[in-house]
Write a protein that holds these residues in place. Structure first.
Motif, PDB file in Angstrom:
ATOM      1  N   LYS A  12      29.139  39.554  45.431  1.00  0.00           N
ATOM      2  CA  LYS A  12      28.468  40.820  45.102  1.00  0.00           C
ATOM      3  C   LYS A  12      29.179  41.894  45.912  1.00  0.00           C
ATOM      4  O   LYS A  12      29.126  41.887  47.142  1.00  0.00           O
ATOM      5  N   TYR A  13      29.853  42.787  45.230  1.00  0.00           N
ATOM      6  CA  TYR A  13      30.773  43.744  45.844  1.00  0.00           C
ATOM      7  C   TYR A  13      30.128  45.109  46.014  1.00  0.00           C
ATOM      8  O   TYR A  13      29.504  45.625  45.091  1.00  0.00           O
ATOM      9  N   ALA A 132      28.502  36.847  54.205  1.00  0.00           N
ATOM     10  CA  ALA A 132      28.910  38.238  54.029  1.00  0.00           C
ATOM     11  C   ALA A 132      30.330  38.412  54.560  1.00  0.00           C
ATOM     12  O   ALA A 132      30.669  37.878  55.616  1.00  0.00           O
ATOM     13  N   VAL A 133      31.145  39.141  53.813  1.00  0.00           N
ATOM     14  CA  VAL A 133      32.527  39.419  54.202  1.00  0.00           C
ATOM     15  C   VAL A 133      32.705  40.932  54.244  1.00  0.00           C
ATOM     16  O   VAL A 133      32.332  41.630  53.294  1.00  0.00           O
ATOM     17  N   ILE A 134      33.253  41.419  55.359  1.00  0.00           N
ATOM     18  CA  ILE A 134      33.561  42.846  55.484  1.00  0.00           C
ATOM     19  C   ILE A 134      35.078  42.985  55.483  1.00  0.00           C
ATOM     20  O   ILE A 134      35.769  42.421  56.336  1.00  0.00           O
ATOM     21  N   LEU A 163      27.966  38.418  49.894  1.00  0.00           N
ATOM     22  CA  LEU A 163      28.059  39.871  49.907  1.00  0.00           C
ATOM     23  C   LEU A 163      29.436  40.269  50.407  1.00  0.00           C
ATOM     24  O   LEU A 163      29.903  39.747  51.424  1.00  0.00           O
ATOM     25  N   VAL A 164      30.079  41.194  49.707  1.00  0.00           N
ATOM     26  CA  VAL A 164      31.410  41.667  50.089  1.00  0.00           C
ATOM     27  C   VAL A 164      31.332  43.177  50.248  1.00  0.00           C
ATOM     28  O   VAL A 164      30.931  43.887  49.315  1.00  0.00           O
ATOM     29  N   PHE A 165      31.724  43.659  51.425  1.00  0.00           N
ATOM     30  CA  PHE A 165      31.688  45.087  51.714  1.00  0.00           C
ATOM     31  C   PHE A 165      33.105  45.595  51.934  1.00  0.00           C
ATOM     32  O   PHE A 165      33.863  45.040  52.725  1.00  0.00           O
ATOM     33  N   ILE A 189      38.901  40.677  38.167  1.00  0.00           N
ATOM     34  CA  ILE A 189      38.777  39.248  38.480  1.00  0.00           C
ATOM     35  C   ILE A 189      37.359  38.747  38.229  1.00  0.00           C
ATOM     36  O   ILE A 189      37.164  37.654  37.691  1.00  0.00           O
ATOM     37  N   PHE A 190      36.365  39.526  38.622  1.00  0.00           N
ATOM     38  CA  PHE A 190      34.971  39.072  38.561  1.00  0.00           C
ATOM     39  C   PHE A 190      34.178  39.860  37.526  1.00  0.00           C
ATOM     40  O   PHE A 190      33.148  40.453  37.850  1.00  0.00           O
TER      41      PHE A 190
END
Length: 194
Positions: A12-13, A132-134, A163-165, A189-190
């Motif tokens: 989720k971007y 979560a990825v920042i 979660l992608v920030f 891509i998504f």
């Protein structure tokens, strides 16, 4: 395809509007200077990264902050320590045993955790607990972008998304272009299911 086959979780971007930097950066064209002033040494942007990591940590998430350079890692580490969070660190200059131990902990912990890593974390690292990825380092390449997001897409029990920030670095022409390219990569891509 892997998302649609439920082999990995769906990302989720969210793109965060970068705060106004302390210095004027719009017309800088030299890449190293853009990187130093716009990404690594950009105090307001780094505060936003740390604040997002703290917010996610306080929500009980296992957070991975992706950077390109050790100098950026050190800045973010020190800011997190000021907030009373000691992050796990992974970069190529760490002794192998220390690096492997940090990767194992960030992958297996069920407790809230913040980690900061360069790409040296390794493609095969099975980081199933990352939720979560920042994306702190900017850039425009689709493969590297996908690798960073993929760090949090590993499937695990009870995990149905990561979660992608990312940051909309509007304050410099080159960085703004890179931000748009990353968003386009994500959309290409998504693509949402029909």
């Amino acid at each position: 395809k892997a998302v649609d086959l439920n082999l990995v979780v769906r990302p989720k971007y969210e793109m965060i509007q970068s705060p106004t930097p302390e210095r004027f950066l719009m017309d800088i064209k030299n890449w190293r200077e853009i990187l130093e002033r716009g990404i690594i040494g950009n105090k307001t942007r780094n505060v936003a990264i740390v604040n997002k990591a703290v917010e996610l940590y306080e929500q009980g998430r296992n957070v991975l902050i992706c950077v390109d350079e050790i100098s950026h890692l050190e800045i973010l580490k020190n800011r997190l320590i000021e907030k009373k969070i000691t992050p796990l660190i992974v970069h190529s200059q760490l002794p192998e045993q220390e690096r492997d131990s940090a990767i194992k902990h960030m992958s297996e912990t069920k407790d809230p955790c913040v980690s900061i890593a360069t790409m040296s974390i390794g493609e095969g690292a099975d980081l199933v607990s990352i939720s979560a990825v920042i994306l702190a380092s900017g850039g425009k390449g689709s493969i590297r972008f996908l690798q960073r997001i993929g760090r949090g897409m590993r499937l695990s029990e009870g995990k149905n998304e990561v979660l992608v920030f990312d940051f909309n670095d509007w304050f410099n022409k080159t960085l703004s272009s890179h931000s748009r390219q990353r968003k386009k990569h994500f959309e290409n891509i998504f693509k949402p299911k029909d």
